[in-house]
Design a protein around this motif. Structure first.
Motif, PDB file in Angstrom:
ATOM      1  N   ILE A 337       0.862  -1.183   0.000  1.00 38.11           N
ATOM      2  CA  ILE A 337       0.000   0.000   0.000  1.00 38.11           C
ATOM      3  C   ILE A 337       0.896   1.230   0.000  1.00 38.11           C
ATOM      4  O   ILE A 337       1.806   1.337   0.838  1.00 38.11           O
ATOM      5  CB  ILE A 337      -0.943   0.020   1.221  1.00 38.11           C
ATOM      6  N   GLU A 338       0.649   2.140  -0.938  1.00 38.74           N
ATOM      7  CA  GLU A 338       1.433   3.361  -1.046  1.00 38.74           C
ATOM      8  C   GLU A 338       0.507   4.572  -1.044  1.00 38.74           C
ATOM      9  O   GLU A 338      -0.648   4.486  -1.484  1.00 38.74           O
ATOM     10  CB  GLU A 338       2.270   3.355  -2.330  1.00 38.74           C
ATOM     11  N   GLY A 343       0.367  12.483  -6.413  1.00 41.85           N
ATOM     12  CA  GLY A 343       0.227  11.476  -7.446  1.00 41.85           C
ATOM     13  C   GLY A 343       1.503  11.174  -8.192  1.00 41.85           C
ATOM     14  O   GLY A 343       1.512  10.358  -9.115  1.00 41.85           O
ATOM     15  N   THR A 344       2.593  11.820  -7.784  1.00 39.08           N
ATOM     16  CA  THR A 344       3.885  11.613  -8.435  1.00 39.08           C
ATOM     17  C   THR A 344       4.900  10.972  -7.494  1.00 39.08           C
ATOM     18  O   THR A 344       5.562   9.990  -7.836  1.00 39.08           O
ATOM     19  CB  THR A 344       4.444  12.949  -8.955  1.00 39.08           C
ATOM     20  N   THR A 345       5.020  11.527  -6.319  1.00 38.67           N
ATOM     21  CA  THR A 345       5.942  11.008  -5.307  1.00 38.67           C
ATOM     22  C   THR A 345       5.168  10.095  -4.358  1.00 38.67           C
ATOM     23  O   THR A 345       4.198  10.531  -3.717  1.00 38.67           O
ATOM     24  CB  THR A 345       6.591  12.152  -4.512  1.00 38.67           C
ATOM     25  N   TYR A 373      -3.910  10.521  -2.731  1.00 39.05           N
ATOM     26  CA  TYR A 373      -3.909   9.317  -3.553  1.00 39.05           C
ATOM     27  C   TYR A 373      -3.462   8.100  -2.730  1.00 39.05           C
ATOM     28  O   TYR A 373      -2.524   8.200  -1.927  1.00 39.05           O
ATOM     29  CB  TYR A 373      -2.970   9.474  -4.756  1.00 39.05           C
ATOM     30  N   VAL A 374      -4.121   6.996  -2.954  1.00 44.33           N
ATOM     31  CA  VAL A 374      -3.736   5.732  -2.334  1.00 44.33           C
ATOM     32  C   VAL A 374      -3.701   4.685  -3.442  1.00 44.33           C
ATOM     33  O   VAL A 374      -4.624   4.625  -4.271  1.00 44.33           O
ATOM     34  CB  VAL A 374      -4.734   5.298  -1.243  1.00 44.33           C
ATOM     35  N   ARG A 375      -2.652   3.893  -3.476  1.00 40.45           N
ATOM     36  CA  ARG A 375      -2.624   2.845  -4.492  1.00 40.45           C
ATOM     37  C   ARG A 375      -2.186   1.510  -3.900  1.00 40.45           C
ATOM     38  O   ARG A 375      -1.436   1.460  -2.918  1.00 40.45           O
ATOM     39  CB  ARG A 375      -1.753   3.228  -5.680  1.00 40.45           C
TER      40      ARG A 375
END
Length: 629
Positions: A337-338, A343-345, A373-375
């Motif tokens: 999980i990041e 949305g870039t760093t 943002y979460v990805r």
């Protein structure tokens, strides 16, 4: 069975109901809100036939079919239908039944509905039909039925040369269970059957093709209770009550979303709104499928490092994710999980995670962080096929993921424990029990074998006689094993050095039939158990190595009674306490010592009957503490 009935085409059937279609494909809604649907028991809803006795009253005064209103269970709206069947008042002569039967519908259909089994729906060796699709030949068993038996749901399929009952998991009382059934009736090879329970595809019925009906492929739906074993078979019950609500029927152009009962359970507490979902790639199963509140859809992408990203629209305080995985009951998925502000760093919030064996959404905690943002970054799954597939995701705000008490670790301090469960570990060769260690144990639950109960005041440990066993035992367990160093290392202490104490506040709530024995609390050394508390029938014993009835502690224990046990090992001696009273002191010098707590069922399919998941030992633990000094 039906003696005579009129065959009404689907269009006429739906017109008679006067129901407003939910969408074009939905032909019929039976939600018990209209006046025409609330005339039972005197009149069944338009298009349905009463298969109950309208004049009969059960012992409590209620008819066999009636309208239920709050505070009785209602799935949605203000009303549901209630069915009651009593063995002494069986209803129609072709009973015992309390049912409503619809008109004949052949071809391909979608059905969505909800069933509520109250607390009184006790496990019974004799089966109950609670929804069925009967064929027009009016002989033999129905080609499709949803049943309960022995504490489990089961799917029954029958036609001229085939009869098969498939258990599909334990039922839960005191809650609504949602069902969606998609069927294309056929006596040939082009038949299709798909079933979902609570939004999750039922294993074995995800996309079952082939023959699924008698030679006449027309069938009509029936809702309510049919208890045929009451005619001439043994049964553990004399009264049944159930509720039915939110029935929708669609034609072949229908879909899961059009008939599924509306989602009334909100997303996990503190779920944050997502404005956009994107992914590195997909195979046609698009990213938006992970936020549609539908576990039957998914995002899928093949390969190492595939990611899916959730945009919150603005910076929010994020505390975790609730994720459901495609085929999550058969394989585990590896992922990170990041989070990011721009949305870039990207910053790693949790790395090297492994999903839990479940099809349901499970929460994964991360340190609270400000992020827009979460990805999720996927690293394939345990099958080795390289796919990353997610069915549903919620981004959780800061605080406890899921809000409610969802995990045993919220009820007990499990930091220095691991658990062995009576189910097969799909990631290990052969048939071996599943072991869950830290940190995974912090957010792990496997209902009904290991789950919090009583509003998070306790944890249920359940082990069925059918359970998978460890290499050196013939008996199944749902049992904690003492660890150290935050759960990373196995505990191993000596009875001759220091003082080692375990206190368990617990109740033994169930004994297996055929061999009613359960172990609830052990001291183990490097090779075998040293001493345990063992319930045999109503007699609670303290054991001494192989002497399983070394000392009688209580001679009339009532299952469900809460009690406390304590083991203390020091100076080469073991002391055993029961409800605060010292019961035994023995000299025992050993090394490699550790404690165990939970349910260790002393029965299996070789020495206990019935051989079923519904035959189990169970211990409810309110507290377990271990100290070393």
């Amino acid at each position: 069975m039906k003696s005579s009935r009129s065959v009404v085409a689907l269009a006429v059937f739906c017109a008679a109901l006067g129901a407003t279609p939910v969408q074009a494909a939905v032909q019929h809604t039976l939600d018990w809100e209209s006046t025409a649907q609330q005339r039972i028991p005197a009149e069944p809803p338009p298009g349905w036939e009463a298969q109950y006795d309208a004049d009969l009253r059960n012992p409590g005064g209620r008819p066999q079919a009636s309208i239920a209103r709050s505070p009785e269970p209602v799935r949605a709206g203000a009303s549901a239908v209630r069915f009651e069947l009593d063995r002494n008042n069986p209803g129609p002569q072709d009973g015992p039944r309390a049912e409503l039967a619809g008109d004949e519908l052949g071809g391909e259909r979608w059905y969505g509905f909800s069933i509520y089994l109250p607390e009184s729906w006790k496990a019974d060796r004799a089966a109950d039909i609670v929804t069925q699709w009967h064929h027009t030949l009016n002989t033999g068993s129905p080609p499709l039925a949803i049943e309960t038996q022995g504490g489990n749901w089961r799917i029954s399929q029958n036609w001229e040369d085939s009869e098969k009952d498939t258990p599909v998991g334990a039922y839960q009382v005191g809650r609504w269970t949602d069902w969606v059934v998609h069927v294309r009736w056929s006596a040939g090879s082009d038949g299709l059957l798909e079933i979902w329970k609570d939004g999750v595809p039922v294993p074995g019925f995800e996309h079952k093709t082939g023959k699924n009906s008698y030679r006449d492929p027309r069938a009509y739906m029936k809702i309510g209770i049919y208890k045929w074993p009451w005619k001439d078979q043994q049964s553990d019950t004399t009264n049944r009550v159930m509720y039915h609500d939110e029935l929708r029927i669609a034609d072949a152009s229908g879909s899961y979303q059009q008939v599924a009962p509306p989602r009334t359970t909100p997303p996990p507490a503190d779920g944050l709104p997502v404005t956009e979902v994107t992914a590195l790639s997909d195979d046609g199963n698009v990213p938006a499928n992970t936020v549609d509140n539908n576990l039957a859809t998914r995002w899928s992408a093949h390969g190492e490092g595939q990611w899916i990203r959730y945009d919150l629209g603005a910076t929010k305080n994020v505390g975790g994710l609730a994720i459901a995985w495609h085929q999550g009951d058969r394989r585990t998925s590896r992922f990170d999980i990041e989070t990011s502000v721009d949305g870039t760093t990207w910053t790693a919030a949790a790395a090297g995670l492994t999903s839990r064996l479940t099809l349901a959404q499970e929460s994964y905690d991360i340190p609270d962080v400000e992020a827009r943002y979460v990805r999720i970054v996927g690293h394939g799954n345990s099958s080795g096929n390289g796919w990353n597939s997610i069915t549903e995701t919620d981004v959780l705000g800061a605080g406890t993921p899921g809000g409610d008490c969802r995990y045993p670790a919220q009820a007990l301090d499990l930091e220095n424990w691991k658990i062995t469960l009576p189910v097969d570990d799909p990631d290990r060769e052969g048939r071996q029990p599943l072991e869950i260690t830290q940190p995974r144990l912090r957010n792990y639950v496997l209902d009904p074998w290991f789950a919090p109960v009583e509003a998070c005041k306790a944890v249920r440990f359940r082990a069925p006689v059918t359970g998978v066993t460890t290499e050196n035992s013939k008996n199944p367990r749902s049992e904690l094993r003492e660890m150290t160093n935050g759960g990373r290392d196995r505990a191993s202490w000596s009875s001759t050095s220091g003082t080692h104490t375990m206190v368990i506040d617990q109740a033994i709530t169930r004994l297996p039939e055929g061999r009613p024995q359960v172990v609830a609390g052990q001291i183990h050394d490097a090779d075998d158990d040293v001493t345990v508390f063992r319930l045999v029938g109503r007699k609670l014993y303290l054991t001494d190595e192989d002497n399983t009835q070394y000392k009688l502690i209580a001679d009339d224990y009532e299952p469900g009674t809460r009690f406390q046990v304590k083991f203390e090992a020091s100076e080469g001696k073991i002391r055993a306490y029961y409800n605060g009273v010292l019961k035994d002191t023995r000299s025992k010098s050993f090394s490699g010592g550790y404690f165990k707590a939970g349910a260790y069922t002393q029965a299996n399919c070789g020495n206990a009957s019935p051989c079923a998941d519904s035959n189990y030992g169970e211990v409810v633990v309110y507290g377990v503490t271990v100290t070393h000094s």
